[in-house]
Design an enzyme around this catalytic site. Structure first.
Site, mmCIF file in Angstrom:
data_model
loop_
_atom_site.group_PDB
_atom_site.id
_atom_site.type_symbol
_atom_site.label_atom_id
_atom_site.label_comp_id
_atom_site.label_asym_id
_atom_site.label_seq_id
_atom_site.Cartn_x
_atom_site.Cartn_y
_atom_site.Cartn_z
ATOM 1 N N GLN A 127 0.868 -1.187 0.000
ATOM 2 C CA GLN A 127 0.000 0.000 0.000
ATOM 3 C C GLN A 127 0.900 1.230 0.000
ATOM 4 O O GLN A 127 1.522 1.552 1.009
ATOM 5 C CB GLN A 127 -0.887 -0.014 1.247
ATOM 6 C CG GLN A 127 -1.828 1.165 1.337
ATOM 7 C CD GLN A 127 -2.458 1.294 2.721
ATOM 8 O OE1 GLN A 127 -2.119 0.534 3.626
ATOM 9 N NE2 GLN A 127 -3.343 2.246 2.886
ATOM 10 N N GLY A 128 0.966 1.915 -1.131
ATOM 11 C CA GLY A 128 1.870 3.052 -1.275
ATOM 12 C C GLY A 128 1.154 4.381 -1.125
ATOM 13 O O GLY A 128 0.871 5.061 -2.113
ATOM 14 N N SER A 130 1.743 6.634 2.195
ATOM 15 C CA SER A 130 2.529 7.576 2.999
ATOM 16 C C SER A 130 3.797 8.008 2.290
ATOM 17 O O SER A 130 4.414 7.229 1.551
ATOM 18 C CB SER A 130 2.914 6.928 4.325
ATOM 19 O OG SER A 130 1.768 6.498 5.000
ATOM 20 N N GLU A 245 -9.490 -1.098 5.782
ATOM 21 C CA GLU A 245 -8.246 -1.077 6.569
ATOM 22 C C GLU A 245 -8.566 -0.862 8.048
ATOM 23 O O GLU A 245 -7.893 -1.386 8.923
ATOM 24 C CB GLU A 245 -7.312 0.025 6.050
ATOM 25 C CG GLU A 245 -5.964 -0.016 6.753
ATOM 26 C CD GLU A 245 -4.960 1.004 6.224
ATOM 27 O OE1 GLU A 245 -5.302 1.789 5.328
ATOM 28 O OE2 GLU A 245 -3.837 0.996 6.733
ATOM 29 N N GLU A 366 -5.169 10.316 17.377
ATOM 30 C CA GLU A 366 -5.531 11.710 17.692
ATOM 31 C C GLU A 366 -6.431 12.269 16.588
ATOM 32 O O GLU A 366 -7.402 12.979 16.858
ATOM 33 C CB GLU A 366 -4.271 12.584 17.829
ATOM 34 C CG GLU A 366 -3.390 12.259 19.029
ATOM 35 C CD GLU A 366 -2.469 11.061 18.808
ATOM 36 O OE1 GLU A 366 -2.530 10.438 17.719
ATOM 37 O OE2 GLU A 366 -1.699 10.724 19.719
HETATM 38 C C1 LIG Z 1 3.337 -0.387 11.550
HETATM 39 C C2 LIG Z 1 3.048 0.611 10.466
HETATM 40 C C3 LIG Z 1 2.685 0.164 9.203
HETATM 41 C C4 LIG Z 1 2.441 1.090 8.182
HETATM 42 N N1 LIG Z 1 2.145 0.613 6.925
HETATM 43 C C5 LIG Z 1 1.930 1.508 5.932
HETATM 44 C C6 LIG Z 1 1.678 1.043 4.604
HETATM 45 O O1 LIG Z 1 1.666 -0.167 4.329
HETATM 46 N N2 LIG Z 1 1.468 1.954 3.646
HETATM 47 C C7 LIG Z 1 1.477 3.300 3.900
HETATM 48 O O2 LIG Z 1 1.229 4.073 2.978
HETATM 49 N N3 LIG Z 1 1.746 3.774 5.140
HETATM 50 C C8 LIG Z 1 1.970 2.908 6.151
HETATM 51 N N4 LIG Z 1 2.258 3.366 7.415
HETATM 52 C C9 LIG Z 1 2.375 4.809 7.651
HETATM 53 C C10 LIG Z 1 1.165 5.375 8.392
HETATM 54 O O3 LIG Z 1 0.028 5.420 7.588
HETATM 55 C C11 LIG Z 1 1.569 6.767 8.902
HETATM 56 O O4 LIG Z 1 2.561 6.564 9.882
HETATM 57 C C12 LIG Z 1 0.387 7.512 9.469
HETATM 58 O O5 LIG Z 1 -0.497 7.898 8.449
HETATM 59 C C13 LIG Z 1 0.848 8.772 10.262
HETATM 60 O O6 LIG Z 1 1.653 9.560 9.448
HETATM 61 P P1 LIG Z 1 3.110 10.036 9.930
HETATM 62 O O7 LIG Z 1 3.884 8.833 10.366
HETATM 63 O O8 LIG Z 1 3.684 10.878 8.861
HETATM 64 O O9 LIG Z 1 2.856 10.874 11.241
HETATM 65 P P2 LIG Z 1 2.303 12.371 11.324
HETATM 66 O O10 LIG Z 1 1.167 12.540 10.394
HETATM 67 O O11 LIG Z 1 3.464 13.293 11.181
HETATM 68 O O12 LIG Z 1 1.756 12.397 12.798
HETATM 69 C C14 LIG Z 1 2.657 12.448 13.905
HETATM 70 C C15 LIG Z 1 1.831 12.672 15.158
HETATM 71 O O13 LIG Z 1 1.129 13.917 15.044
HETATM 72 C C16 LIG Z 1 -0.268 13.720 15.280
HETATM 73 N N5 LIG Z 1 -1.073 14.546 14.366
HETATM 74 C C17 LIG Z 1 -0.868 14.721 13.037
HETATM 75 N N6 LIG Z 1 -1.843 15.514 12.523
HETATM 76 C C18 LIG Z 1 -2.682 15.817 13.547
HETATM 77 C C19 LIG Z 1 -3.883 16.575 13.653
HETATM 78 N N7 LIG Z 1 -4.442 17.171 12.575
HETATM 79 N N8 LIG Z 1 -4.487 16.652 14.860
HETATM 80 C C20 LIG Z 1 -3.957 16.051 15.967
HETATM 81 N N9 LIG Z 1 -2.816 15.312 15.918
HETATM 82 C C21 LIG Z 1 -2.189 15.198 14.741
HETATM 83 C C22 LIG Z 1 -0.535 12.255 14.968
HETATM 84 O O14 LIG Z 1 -1.633 11.769 15.717
HETATM 85 C C23 LIG Z 1 0.764 11.583 15.385
HETATM 86 O O15 LIG Z 1 0.723 11.259 16.760
HETATM 87 C C24 LIG Z 1 2.527 2.477 8.443
HETATM 88 C C25 LIG Z 1 2.891 2.933 9.724
HETATM 89 C C26 LIG Z 1 3.154 2.022 10.726
HETATM 90 C C27 LIG Z 1 3.560 2.549 12.075
#
Ligand SMILES: Cc1cc2nc3c(=O)[nH]c(=O)nc-3n(C[C@H](O)[C@H](O)[C@H](O)COP(=O)(O)OP(=O)(O)OC[C@H]3O[C@@H](n4cnc5c(N)ncnc54)[C@H](O)[C@@H]3O)c2cc1C
Length: 392
Positions: A127-128, A130, A245, A366
């Site tokens: 799943q691409g 992020s 999902e 959150e």
């Molecule tokens: C085990 C695992 C598997 C994953 N697998 C996939 C995958 O297969 N494909 C894929 O595409 N992605 C995948 N991901 C990525 C995942 O979707 C992202 O980590 C997720 O969407 C959060 O994005 P970020 O890591 O950039 O964190 P950020 O978006 O930067 O968030 C960081 C923190 O800030 C908080 N935050 C952000 N925005 C807000 C807001 N508006 N209000 C309040 N709080 C906020 C969040 O709650 C979080 O605690 C995976 C992640 C993990 C941990």
């Protein structure tokens, strides 16, 4: 026969089949002791093949795409019964539940080509979505694709693709509109990861398990037939995907967590103190709430309903239950989890780390709480800050 009793008959037949396999299933009851993630993926492929050949994993998928038809509830039954029988539910089913429904609904030709091989354990997908600068704020993603004759040309970077290094194909959300088009200028493309211009590199998680990959696309040609849904209509496809999902995954996971909690309770019976027993009780409560909620969600999805923003409730309950169960594991088996170095302890430790990530992937908790507050409960907003994307 009524739908409910048909599902019960199916579940009973599956349970009976699982019971009859005896030692043939033993190798699927725990993760391989050596060989890392590659060995775990190979093991999962073996179980997928077995379930496919016996027909169990094909139930609930459309006949034209290699399934046996019937309600999606039959898939939920499979995950529940596998976990109840003490089998490790393959991670491949998580990815299948994320991408399979999207292919069947938005790209039936791709489903016909790829679903049968996936079900047989011959393909894995990624799943691409992020990117390094786009997670919760998914609509700001920068990977782009432009139409060139009868194909797209794709460039950019994705990150955190679960099991991406083992995947043959990935569903990639890319910008096909202008840079400032937000969620209106996105399309979903089905990308062959063996195509020229694709680089996939594994990333190790905090647990040490290299369960993700980053994917780089440098002028990759994707045929027009790889478009999933409409051009610039990728947001609707992504939102459809998130129903599964968050919804079907929560169901699958509660089945796994029930097994883990039962094992933990058995281990605690005569040697753990009151702290561990309290943690087990709290986890049981969280898990029971999740199961009750998730049962309704699965029925809604199977009936073709779209739960919309309400699905965020499932994601919140799942995060709470997952972390509560592993808090209980830690309270009960502290020494094993902290310093044990046998295969079982290593696997438990990896699972504990994974439980901490549940409140992040598939929509950070959150953000899910915000969605529930805004779009389900319609609570008044303090300092409204534009439209939220719903991904988290
Ligand atoms: C085990 C695992 C598997 C994953 N697998 C996939 C995958 O297969 N494909 C894929 O595409 N992605 C995948 N991901 C990525 C995942 O979707 C992202 O980590 C997720 O969407 C959060 O994005 P970020 O890591 O950039 O964190 P950020 O978006 O930067 O968030 C960081 C923190 O800030 C908080 N935050 C952000 N925005 C807000 C807001 N508006 N209000 C309040 N709080 C906020 C969040 O709650 C979080 O605690 C995976 C992640 C993990 C941990």
């Amino acid at each position: 026969m009524r739908a409910g009793s048909a599902v019960r008959v199916h579940a009973a037949a599956l349970r009976e089949w699982l019971g009859r396999q005896g030692s043939d299933l033993d190798r699927y009851r725990s993760r391989p002791a050596s060989g890392g993630l590659a060995a775990a993926v190979a093991q999962d492929r073996g179980l997928l093949r077995m379930l496919h050949d016996a027909g169990w994993s094909r139930a609930g998928w459309p006949e034209q795409a290699g399934g046996l038809g019937g309600s999606a509830t039959l898939r939920a039954v499979l995950y529940d019964e596998l976990a109840a029988a003490g089998i490790e539910v393959p991670e491949a089913f998580v990815i299948l539940e994320t991408l399979g429904p999207v292919l069947t609904a938005y790209a039936p030709d791709l489903a016909v080509r790829h679903l049968p091989t996936y079900l047989a354990g011959e393909e894995l997908w990624g799943q691409g979505f992020s990117e390094p600068e786009a997670g919760s704020d998914l609509a700001s993603l920068r990977t782009w694709a432009r139409v060139d004759g009868d194909s797209f040309v794709l460039s950019g970077q994705k990150v955190w693709t679960t099991l991406g290094q083992f995947a043959s194909h990935a569903a990639v959300l890319a910008r096909t509109g202008p840079p400032d088009s937000g969620h209106r200028g996105l399309s979903m493309l089905w990308v062959d990861l063996a195509a020229p211009g694709v680089t996939v590199a594994p990333i190790a998680a905090a647990s040490g398990r290299d369960e993700f990959a980053e994917m780089f696309f440098d002028g990759v040609r994707v045929p027009r037939s790889g478009l999933v849904g409409e051009l610039d209509g990728g947001w609707a496809v992504a939102m459809y995907l998130l129903q599964y999902e968050r919804g079907m995954y929560a169901w699958l996971r509660q089945a796994v967590l029930h097994r883990r909690l039962a094992e933990t309770a058995a281990a605690a019976a005569d040697r753990a103190g009151p702290v561990a027993h309290a943690a087990i009780g709290a986890a049981y409560l969280a898990l029971t709430s999740l199961r009750a909620r998730s049962r309704t969600t699965v029925a809604r999805l199977a009936a073709g309903e779209n739960p919309g923003p309400e699905i965020s409730v499932d994601k919140i309950l799942l995060s709470r239950a997952e972390q509560a169960v592993y808090d209980a594991v830690l309270a009960t088996r502290q020494e094993a989890l902290l310093v044990g170095d046998g295969p079982e302890e290593t696997a438990l430790r990896e699972e504990w780390f994974y439980s901490r990530a549940t409140s992040v992937f598939g929509g950070a908790v959150e953000v899910q709480r915000d969605i529930v507050a805004d779009r389900v409960l319609r609570l008044p907003r303090a300092g409204a800050n534009g439209e939220r994307d719903g991904r988290g």
